[in-house]
Design an enzyme around this catalytic site. Structure first.
Site, PDB file in Angstrom:
ATOM      1  N   GLY A  56       2.418  18.762   1.286  1.00 42.52           N
ATOM      2  CA  GLY A  56       3.122  17.546   0.879  1.00 42.52           C
ATOM      3  C   GLY A  56       4.571  17.835   0.893  1.00 42.52           C
ATOM      4  CE  LYS A  57       5.597  22.122   4.760  1.00 42.60           C
ATOM      5  NZ  LYS A  57       4.168  22.297   4.657  1.00 42.60           N
TER       6      LYS A  57
ATOM      7  CD  GLN B  39       3.977  24.944  11.034  1.00 41.93           C
ATOM      8  OE1 GLN B  39       5.056  25.551  11.035  1.00 41.93           O
ATOM      9  NE2 GLN B  39       3.744  23.648  11.636  1.00 41.93           N
TER      10      GLN B  39
ATOM     11  N   GLY C  11       2.681  17.953  11.937  1.00 47.29           N
ATOM     12  CA  GLY C  11       2.363  16.396  11.788  1.00 47.29           C
ATOM     13  C   GLY C  11       2.882  15.979  10.250  1.00 47.29           C
ATOM     14  CG  HIS C  12       6.523  15.374   9.676  1.00 42.64           C
ATOM     15  ND1 HIS C  12       6.317  16.324  10.588  1.00 42.64           N
ATOM     16  CD2 HIS C  12       7.693  14.531   9.706  1.00 42.64           C
ATOM     17  CE1 HIS C  12       7.550  16.231  11.182  1.00 42.64           C
ATOM     18  NE2 HIS C  12       8.108  15.283  10.850  1.00 42.64           N
TER      19      HIS C  12
ATOM     20  N   PRO D  95     -13.441  17.245   8.152  1.00 41.05           N
ATOM     21  CG  PRO D  95     -15.636  18.069   7.171  1.00 41.05           C
ATOM     22  CD  PRO D  95     -15.015  17.259   8.296  1.00 41.05           C
TER      23      PRO D  95
ATOM     24  CG  ASP E 133      -1.891  20.271   6.047  1.00 44.42           C
ATOM     25  OD1 ASP E 133      -0.996  19.871   6.692  1.00 44.42           O
ATOM     26  OD2 ASP E 133      -2.940  21.033   6.591  1.00 44.42           O
TER      27      ASP E 133
ATOM     28  CB  VAL F 282      -5.368  14.365  14.920  1.00 47.27           C
ATOM     29  CG1 VAL F 282      -5.897  13.964  16.354  1.00 47.27           C
ATOM     30  CG2 VAL F 282      -4.216  14.246  14.778  1.00 47.27           C
TER      31      VAL F 282
HETATM   32  P1  IMP Z   1      -0.361  26.959  15.745  1.00 49.25           P
HETATM   33  O1  IMP Z   1       0.912  26.480  14.730  1.00 49.25           O
HETATM   34  O2  IMP Z   1      -0.603  25.409  16.385  1.00 49.25           O
HETATM   35  O3  IMP Z   1      -0.361  27.880  16.772  1.00 49.25           O
HETATM   36  O4  IMP Z   1      -1.683  27.093  15.042  1.00 49.25           O
HETATM   37  C1  IMP Z   1      -1.883  28.259  14.163  1.00 49.25           C
HETATM   38  C2  IMP Z   1      -2.458  27.889  12.934  1.00 49.25           C
HETATM   39  O5  IMP Z   1      -1.517  27.340  11.872  1.00 49.25           O
HETATM   40  C3  IMP Z   1      -3.889  27.111  12.955  1.00 49.25           C
HETATM   41  O6  IMP Z   1      -4.600  27.622  11.939  1.00 49.25           O
HETATM   42  C4  IMP Z   1      -3.263  25.977  12.394  1.00 49.25           C
HETATM   43  O7  IMP Z   1      -4.342  25.040  11.975  1.00 49.25           O
HETATM   44  C5  IMP Z   1      -2.253  25.993  11.557  1.00 49.25           C
HETATM   45  N1  IMP Z   1      -1.267  25.022  11.481  1.00 49.25           N
HETATM   46  C6  IMP Z   1      -0.310  24.997  12.411  1.00 49.25           C
HETATM   47  N2  IMP Z   1       0.440  23.894  12.033  1.00 49.25           N
HETATM   48  C7  IMP Z   1       0.236  23.632  10.413  1.00 49.25           C
HETATM   49  C8  IMP Z   1       0.432  22.399   9.832  1.00 49.25           C
HETATM   50  O8  IMP Z   1       1.539  21.834   9.940  1.00 49.25           O
HETATM   51  N3  IMP Z   1      -0.411  22.261   8.717  1.00 49.25           N
HETATM   52  C9  IMP Z   1      -1.418  23.164   8.416  1.00 49.25           C
HETATM   53  N4  IMP Z   1      -1.866  24.125   9.319  1.00 49.25           N
HETATM   54  C10 IMP Z   1      -1.219  24.151  10.359  1.00 49.25           C
END
Ligand code: IMP
Length: 456
Positions: free
Chosen positions: A14-15, A232, A39-40, A329, A12, A325
């Site tokens: 802002g890539k 990520q 999600g972007h 917070p 998150d 989604v």
């Molecule tokens: P997973 O990738 O769904 O297995 O989630 C594993 C961990 O990575 C969790 O703490 C999620 O909140 C975090 N995570 C996965 N994708 C994102 C993302 O795009 N942004 C921020 N955190 C993420």
């Protein structure tokens, strides 16, 4: 050449905005890890598109590639592509035959394991998309690859081997009856075979599958520009992140080579841009040494700084730090510089893009966690275990705040129009991370990103 975009913190950062700003000369945008957990939101010609799997460049007429390091849910892929087509776009997306497919049982098992782990405070707070279980099967050599969907015989063989194991896990280990699930077909070989064979047919009809490394190498040989779009962030990388609160892939720059099939030399000869949010935000549980305030159910009982709750709320509101989604917070904190030094080393940043500088405007004082103190020693980078990280006390450094200004006008004028104290903050980061700032985000829109230098 190649440009690799990497999150330097916890995701998150802002890539997507930076992929957009630097993306004009790009021909191909390739993702190298993760799946529909990323999600972007992409804004293109005034329209907003919410995506979780398709590379953002595909909205803008670039070729989008899902590399072999990705895990691909074909249902999400086609849903997103159909959605884009319904809105008049013509996305060109290719999928590596070596990428692994997410199957419905992966999603079911992701949810169940998180429930079980939550009793022990070990839940990673996953996105529930089946990402971890799919990578587990990849490493366990029982995965189903995108290429397998094109060959019904291979697909059936793979499913006949793996599905009974998954069913046994569900029933014998977790004590859940398949018939009690919302989608009992998730564990049924015949139903899965039909569903995934059909996906395979569509992939073939639309000529979407590629031998990823060869495809990208050919494009590079032709002189095209390739961008690797990391999802990520470094601190949730399975190897370099805060295990076990991590995702199951490698967002770090090395992943761009392994996850697409170009050599590390190709990635290394290009640029690697670290995307930094000007403060820290985090979804999920576990330690966070620079945390301000606290969030119920996520901040550990003795963590956070409840006395700074007002400041935390200010940053959270200004930065819109609420789950897209869930609306939950997010946890927020001052910038964690040891985390960034760790990221700069692991990724080899050749440049930085610093986002959300405007969010901190109007504060009298802006702090950064410059170092940690652990057992009487000062640390400049992250310790190797998350438990030790949780024992670290942040050693803060203070900066004079900068005023809230007309950021759109600043963006128009360029870097020198950024308030002096904010420039001192950016220059501190350049010094600490030994990489120049290429772009500064001072607002959500494309026109609110100041480009100091383009990597292409
Ligand atoms: P997973 O990738 O769904 O297995 O989630 C594993 C961990 O990575 C969790 O703490 C999620 O909140 C975090 N995570 C996965 N994708 C994102 C993302 O795009 N942004 C921020 N955190 C993420």
């Amino acid at each position: 050449m190649t440009v690799t975009i990497v999150g330097s913190q916890l995701g998150d950062e802002g890539k997507g905005g930076i992929v957009d700003v630097f993306g004009d000369p790009v021909d191909v945008v390739a993702r190298y890890q993760g799946g529909d957990n990323a999600g972007h939101t992409v804004v293109h010609e005034g329209d907003e598109y919410k995506l979780s799997l398709v590379p953002s460049g595909a909205v803008r007429g670039k070729i989008g590639v899902l590399g072999n390091g990705c895990v691909v849910n074909p249902a999400t892929l086609f849903e997103e592509l159909d959605g884009l087509r319904e809105r008049g776009l013509d996305p060109d997306v290719r999928v590596a035959e070596r990428a692994h497919a997410i199957l419905p049982y992966h999603r079911v098992l992701d949810g169940i394991e998180e429930d079980v782990k939550s009793d022990e405070d070990l839940a990673a707070g996953t996105t529930g998309r089946g990402i971890g279980p799919t990578y587990e099967d990849k490493a366990g050599r029982r995965g189903v690859r995108i290429g397998d969907l094109l060959d019904p015989e291979v697909l059936r063989d793979r499913l006949e081997y793996v599905v009974p194991q998954k069913r046994a896990l569900l029933e014998d280990v977790y004590g859940i009856d398949v018939s009690d699930l919302d989608d009992p077909d998730a564990f049924d070989v015949d139903a899965l075979f039909e569903r995934y064979r059909t996906f395979g047919e569509r992939l073939a009809e639309e000529d979407m599958t590629v031998n990823c490394g060869e495809f990208l190498a050919g494009r590079l040989d032709d002189g095209e520009e390739v961008m690797f779009e990391g999802a990520q962030g470094t601190s949730i990388d399975i190897d370099h992140g805060i295990y076990p609160y991590v995702t199951s892939s490698n967002p770090t720059a090395g992943g761009a080579a392994v996850g697409t099939g170009v050599s590390p030399g190709v990635v290394g000869q290009g640029e690697v841009i670290g995307i930094v949010k000007a403060y820290l935000s985090r979804v999920g549980t576990g330690p966070l040494p620079t945390e301000l305030g606290s969030v119920d159910g996520q901040t550990p009982p003795d963590g956070g700084r409840p006395e700074e709750a007002d400041l935390a709320e200010y940053i959270r509101d200004e930065g819109g730090e609420y789950g897209t989604v869930t609306g939950r917070p997010r946890r927020v904190g001052w910038l964690d510089v040891p985390m960034l030094r760790h990221a700069a080393r692991a990724n080899g940043f050749t440049g930085l893009a610093v986002n959300h500088l405007d969010v901190l405007a109007g504060l009298d004082e802006v702090k950064v966690g410059h170092a940690y103190e652990l057992d009487g020693e000062e640390l400049l980078t992250m310790p190797p275990t998350t438990e030790k990280w949780g024992d670290c006390e942040a050693v803060f450094r203070s900066f004079d705040g900068w005023p809230d200004v007309d950021w759109a006008a600043v963006a128009d004028e360029g870097y020198d129009a950024i308030p002096e104290n904010a420039r001192a903050y950016l220059e501190y980061l350049e010094d600490e991370l030994d990489a120049p700032v290429y772009a500064v985000g001072v607002g959500p829109g494309r026109e609110e990103t100041i480009v100091v230098e383009s990597p292409f």
